[in-house]
Design a protein around this motif. Structure first.
Motif, PDB file in Angstrom:
ATOM      1  N   ALA A   1       0.775  -1.220  -0.052  1.00  0.00           N
ATOM      2  CA  ALA A   1       0.124   0.036   0.103  1.00  0.00           C
ATOM      3  C   ALA A   1       0.954   1.306   0.054  1.00  0.00           C
ATOM      4  O   ALA A   1       0.293   2.461  -0.004  1.00  0.00           O
ATOM      5  CB  ALA A   1      -0.877  -0.009   1.125  1.00  0.00           C
ATOM      6  N   LEU A   2       2.234   1.136   0.102  1.00  0.00           N
ATOM      7  CA  LEU A   2       3.060   2.390   0.074  1.00  0.00           C
ATOM      8  C   LEU A   2       2.787   3.074  -1.078  1.00  0.00           C
ATOM      9  O   LEU A   2       2.892   2.261  -2.406  1.00  0.00           O
ATOM     10  CB  LEU A   2       4.413   1.971   0.435  1.00  0.00           C
ATOM     11  N   PRO A   3       2.951   4.310  -1.355  1.00  0.00           N
ATOM     12  CA  PRO A   3       2.822   5.026  -2.399  1.00  0.00           C
ATOM     13  C   PRO A   3       3.929   5.051  -3.477  1.00  0.00           C
ATOM     14  O   PRO A   3       5.259   4.990  -2.753  1.00  0.00           O
ATOM     15  CB  PRO A   3       2.562   6.585  -1.981  1.00  0.00           C
ATOM     16  N   LYS A   4       3.856   5.194  -4.493  1.00  0.00           N
ATOM     17  CA  LYS A   4       4.995   5.252  -5.599  1.00  0.00           C
ATOM     18  C   LYS A   4       5.568   6.447  -5.764  1.00  0.00           C
ATOM     19  O   LYS A   4       6.587   6.764  -6.387  1.00  0.00           O
ATOM     20  CB  LYS A   4       4.652   4.475  -7.098  1.00  0.00           C
ATOM     21  N   VAL A   5       4.749   7.592  -5.568  1.00  0.00           N
ATOM     22  CA  VAL A   5       4.966   8.884  -5.905  1.00  0.00           C
ATOM     23  C   VAL A   5       5.009   9.794  -4.679  1.00  0.00           C
ATOM     24  O   VAL A   5       4.273   9.693  -3.791  1.00  0.00           O
ATOM     25  CB  VAL A   5       3.811   9.531  -6.885  1.00  0.00           C
ATOM     26  N   ASP A   6       5.992  10.786  -4.732  1.00  0.00           N
ATOM     27  CA  ASP A   6       6.157  11.524  -3.384  1.00  0.00           C
ATOM     28  C   ASP A   6       5.177  12.906  -3.440  1.00  0.00           C
ATOM     29  O   ASP A   6       5.480  13.557  -4.240  1.00  0.00           O
ATOM     30  CB  ASP A   6       7.467  12.053  -3.208  1.00  0.00           C
ATOM     31  N   ILE A   7       4.011  12.735  -2.854  1.00  0.00           N
ATOM     32  CA  ILE A   7       2.875  13.788  -3.091  1.00  0.00           C
ATOM     33  C   ILE A   7       2.810  14.576  -1.678  1.00  0.00           C
ATOM     34  O   ILE A   7       2.867  14.049  -0.689  1.00  0.00           O
ATOM     35  CB  ILE A   7       1.713  13.162  -3.321  1.00  0.00           C
ATOM     36  N   THR A   8       3.115  15.781  -1.801  1.00  0.00           N
ATOM     37  CA  THR A   8       2.713  16.983  -0.554  1.00  0.00           C
ATOM     38  C   THR A   8       1.678  17.720  -0.521  1.00  0.00           C
ATOM     39  O   THR A   8       1.291  18.083  -1.541  1.00  0.00           O
ATOM     40  CB  THR A   8       4.613  17.552  -0.636  1.00  0.00           C
ATOM     41  N   LEU A   9       0.756  17.646   0.390  1.00  0.00           N
ATOM     42  CA  LEU A   9      -0.270  18.458   0.455  1.00  0.00           C
ATOM     43  C   LEU A   9       0.199  19.600   1.070  1.00  0.00           C
ATOM     44  O   LEU A   9       0.454  19.565   2.488  1.00  0.00           O
ATOM     45  CB  LEU A   9      -1.413  17.732   1.290  1.00  0.00           C
ATOM     46  N   PHE A  10       0.078  20.813   0.481  1.00  0.00           N
ATOM     47  CA  PHE A  10       0.040  22.126   1.430  1.00  0.00           C
ATOM     48  C   PHE A  10      -1.310  22.691   1.628  1.00  0.00           C
ATOM     49  O   PHE A  10      -1.971  22.923   0.584  1.00  0.00           O
ATOM     50  CB  PHE A  10       0.914  23.228   0.423  1.00  0.00           C
TER      51      PHE A  10
ATOM     52  N   SER B   1      -6.397  12.284   2.855  1.00  0.00           N
ATOM     53  CA  SER B   1      -5.176  12.489   2.354  1.00  0.00           C
ATOM     54  C   SER B   1      -4.133  11.394   2.410  1.00  0.00           C
ATOM     55  O   SER B   1      -3.581  10.900   1.600  1.00  0.00           O
ATOM     56  CB  SER B   1      -4.460  13.742   2.528  1.00  0.00           C
ATOM     57  N   ILE B   2      -4.154  10.459   3.711  1.00  0.00           N
ATOM     58  CA  ILE B   2      -3.390   9.509   3.827  1.00  0.00           C
ATOM     59  C   ILE B   2      -4.064   8.251   3.149  1.00  0.00           C
ATOM     60  O   ILE B   2      -3.348   7.581   2.690  1.00  0.00           O
ATOM     61  CB  ILE B   2      -3.261   9.112   5.453  1.00  0.00           C
ATOM     62  N   GLU B   3      -5.259   8.285   3.069  1.00  0.00           N
ATOM     63  CA  GLU B   3      -5.802   7.083   2.336  1.00  0.00           C
ATOM     64  C   GLU B   3      -5.559   7.119   0.816  1.00  0.00           C
ATOM     65  O   GLU B   3      -5.373   6.230   0.005  1.00  0.00           O
ATOM     66  CB  GLU B   3      -7.336   6.814   2.548  1.00  0.00           C
ATOM     67  N   ILE B   4      -5.655   8.408   0.306  1.00  0.00           N
ATOM     68  CA  ILE B   4      -5.378   8.420  -0.941  1.00  0.00           C
ATOM     69  C   ILE B   4      -3.863   8.518  -1.477  1.00  0.00           C
ATOM     70  O   ILE B   4      -3.581   7.820  -2.708  1.00  0.00           O
ATOM     71  CB  ILE B   4      -6.018  10.080  -1.271  1.00  0.00           C
ATOM     72  N   GLY B   5      -3.025   8.583  -0.665  1.00  0.00           N
ATOM     73  CA  GLY B   5      -1.552   8.489  -0.909  1.00  0.00           C
ATOM     74  C   GLY B   5      -0.586   9.527  -0.794  1.00  0.00           C
ATOM     75  O   GLY B   5       0.493   9.646  -1.427  1.00  0.00           O
ATOM     76  N   VAL B   6      -0.903  10.523   0.079  1.00  0.00           N
ATOM     77  CA  VAL B   6       0.001  11.659   0.449  1.00  0.00           C
ATOM     78  C   VAL B   6       1.225  11.200   1.282  1.00  0.00           C
ATOM     79  O   VAL B   6       0.728  10.304   2.054  1.00  0.00           O
ATOM     80  CB  VAL B   6      -0.883  12.850   1.086  1.00  0.00           C
ATOM     81  N   ASN B   7       2.449  11.758   0.970  1.00  0.00           N
ATOM     82  CA  ASN B   7       3.513  11.334   1.859  1.00  0.00           C
ATOM     83  C   ASN B   7       3.728  12.341   2.900  1.00  0.00           C
ATOM     84  O   ASN B   7       4.148  11.892   3.957  1.00  0.00           O
ATOM     85  CB  ASN B   7       4.779  10.995   0.985  1.00  0.00           C
ATOM     86  N   HIS B   8       3.354  13.729   2.673  1.00  0.00           N
ATOM     87  CA  HIS B   8       4.025  14.891   3.594  1.00  0.00           C
ATOM     88  C   HIS B   8       2.616  15.888   3.451  1.00  0.00           C
ATOM     89  O   HIS B   8       1.929  16.072   2.482  1.00  0.00           O
ATOM     90  CB  HIS B   8       5.101  15.577   3.214  1.00  0.00           C
ATOM     91  N   ILE B   9       2.290  16.252   4.649  1.00  0.00           N
ATOM     92  CA  ILE B   9       0.983  17.325   4.783  1.00  0.00           C
ATOM     93  C   ILE B   9       1.680  18.539   5.587  1.00  0.00           C
ATOM     94  O   ILE B   9       2.432  18.560   6.453  1.00  0.00           O
ATOM     95  CB  ILE B   9       0.038  16.783   5.557  1.00  0.00           C
TER      96      ILE B   9
ATOM     97  N   LYS C   1       5.464  12.108 -13.304  1.00  0.00           N
ATOM     98  CA  LYS C   1       6.091  12.818 -12.449  1.00  0.00           C
ATOM     99  C   LYS C   1       6.054  12.127 -11.067  1.00  0.00           C
ATOM    100  O   LYS C   1       5.288  11.325 -10.759  1.00  0.00           O
ATOM    101  CB  LYS C   1       5.200  14.236 -12.000  1.00  0.00           C
ATOM    102  N   ARG C   2       7.201  12.324 -10.293  1.00  0.00           N
ATOM    103  CA  ARG C   2       7.564  11.743  -9.029  1.00  0.00           C
ATOM    104  C   ARG C   2       7.580  12.671  -7.874  1.00  0.00           C
ATOM    105  O   ARG C   2       7.576  12.059  -6.851  1.00  0.00           O
ATOM    106  CB  ARG C   2       8.796  10.898  -9.226  1.00  0.00           C
ATOM    107  N   LYS C   3       7.410  13.692  -8.187  1.00  0.00           N
ATOM    108  CA  LYS C   3       7.545  15.038  -6.993  1.00  0.00           C
ATOM    109  C   LYS C   3       6.401  15.938  -7.085  1.00  0.00           C
ATOM    110  O   LYS C   3       6.890  16.555  -7.739  1.00  0.00           O
ATOM    111  CB  LYS C   3       8.925  15.308  -6.407  1.00  0.00           C
ATOM    112  N   ILE C   4       5.509  15.630  -6.427  1.00  0.00           N
ATOM    113  CA  ILE C   4       4.140  16.524  -6.820  1.00  0.00           C
ATOM    114  C   ILE C   4       3.698  17.407  -5.648  1.00  0.00           C
ATOM    115  O   ILE C   4       3.823  16.816  -4.492  1.00  0.00           O
ATOM    116  CB  ILE C   4       3.116  15.787  -7.258  1.00  0.00           C
ATOM    117  N   ALA C   5       3.437  18.588  -5.781  1.00  0.00           N
ATOM    118  CA  ALA C   5       2.813  19.476  -4.489  1.00  0.00           C
ATOM    119  C   ALA C   5       1.208  19.815  -5.159  1.00  0.00           C
ATOM    120  O   ALA C   5       1.039  19.866  -6.338  1.00  0.00           O
ATOM    121  CB  ALA C   5       3.798  20.734  -4.491  1.00  0.00           C
ATOM    122  N   VAL C   6       0.330  19.713  -4.050  1.00  0.00           N
ATOM    123  CA  VAL C   6      -1.063  20.307  -4.315  1.00  0.00           C
ATOM    124  C   VAL C   6      -1.049  21.245  -3.155  1.00  0.00           C
ATOM    125  O   VAL C   6      -0.650  21.077  -2.092  1.00  0.00           O
ATOM    126  CB  VAL C   6      -2.105  19.271  -3.879  1.00  0.00           C
TER     127      VAL C   6
END
Length: 233
Positions: A69-78, A94-102, A178-183
């Motif tokens: 279940a670990l995400p493949k992409v590094d997604i950060t939620l701002f 956001s954790i369920e969907i696959g974010v790595n950092h909040i 993309k492998r490093k994404i910000a939202v």
């Protein structure tokens, strides 16, 4: 099997405090019972309860496997800090969907100015259990809007849910490969016109979420779901 968060030491896993109470008083588990443990790494551990007392519970590791279940992409939620009940929902979803950092931050229209990190950290553990992630999502200390802007240079793509945007819609091509994404998501009252302008000037792709104004936790789920699916997360 039940899942628990613990501390790994050699071939044992130790549970204390709230996790210990959950094993003893809520589930009333006993020595010899089987369970799954995770320790903030890439593995899930199949364990047996070896010993339990009032201070700690000791698991013996029987086997382990890589967490699927670990995400493949590094997604950060701002996330511009909203009211507590909205932020609770945002953390869990956001954790369920696959974010790595909040990364919470304050902006012109944020009413809440502080975080209770101990409570938030417990929410992170609960959410990771629920969606069977073994690495804990990092909820970072709150920063100011200007500090948030400086961090945007570290990402390949930045998706900005902009209530002032009318034309640009989300496209899968924005995040594909993309492998490093910000939202970036605003608080209840959104962003000021000047803040929206600054976010775009710092490289963000401004998108509309349609004709209706969404509540911030709804906007968060909508954008993150699109990002996660089309980045193959």
């Amino acid at each position: 099997m039940r899942r628990f968060f613990g501390e790994k030491k050699d071939n044992k896993i130790i549970l204390r405090e709230s996790e210990l109470q959950h094993v003893q008083k809520v589930l009333r588990m006993k020595e010899g019972d089987n369970l799954i443990a995770f320790c903030n790494d890439e593995y899930e551990y199949i364990c047996i309860i070896e010993h339990m007392d009032k201070k700690e519970c000791l698991f013996k590791i029987e086997s382990k496997k890589v967490c699927e279940a670990l995400p493949k992409v590094d997604i950060t939620l701002f996330q511009a800090l909203p009211k507590k009940e909205y932020f609770d929902s945002i953390i869990a979803k956001s954790i369920e969907i696959g974010v790595n950092h909040i990364q919470p931050f304050t902006s012109a229209f944020t009413a809440v100015k502080e975080l209770k990190m101990e409570r938030i950290n417990q929410q992170v553990i609960t959410a990771c259990k629920q969606c069977e992630r073994t690495k804990l999502v990092e909820v970072k200390p709150m920063i100011k809007f200007k500090e948030m802007l400086k961090l945007l240079k570290n990402f390949e793509v930045i998706i900005f849910a902009n209530e002032g945007e009318e034309k640009i819609k989300f496209s899968p091509n924005m995040v594909a490969g993309k492998r490093k994404i910000a939202v970036i998501i605003g608080a209840e009252a959104g962003f000021s016109e000047d803040e929206r302008k600054q976010i775009i000037e710092h490289g963000a792709t401004s998108i509309t979420l349609g004709k209706r104004i969404l509540r911030n936790d709804t906007a968060c789920v909508s954008v993150l779901t699109l990002v996660s699916i089309f980045s193959d997360n």
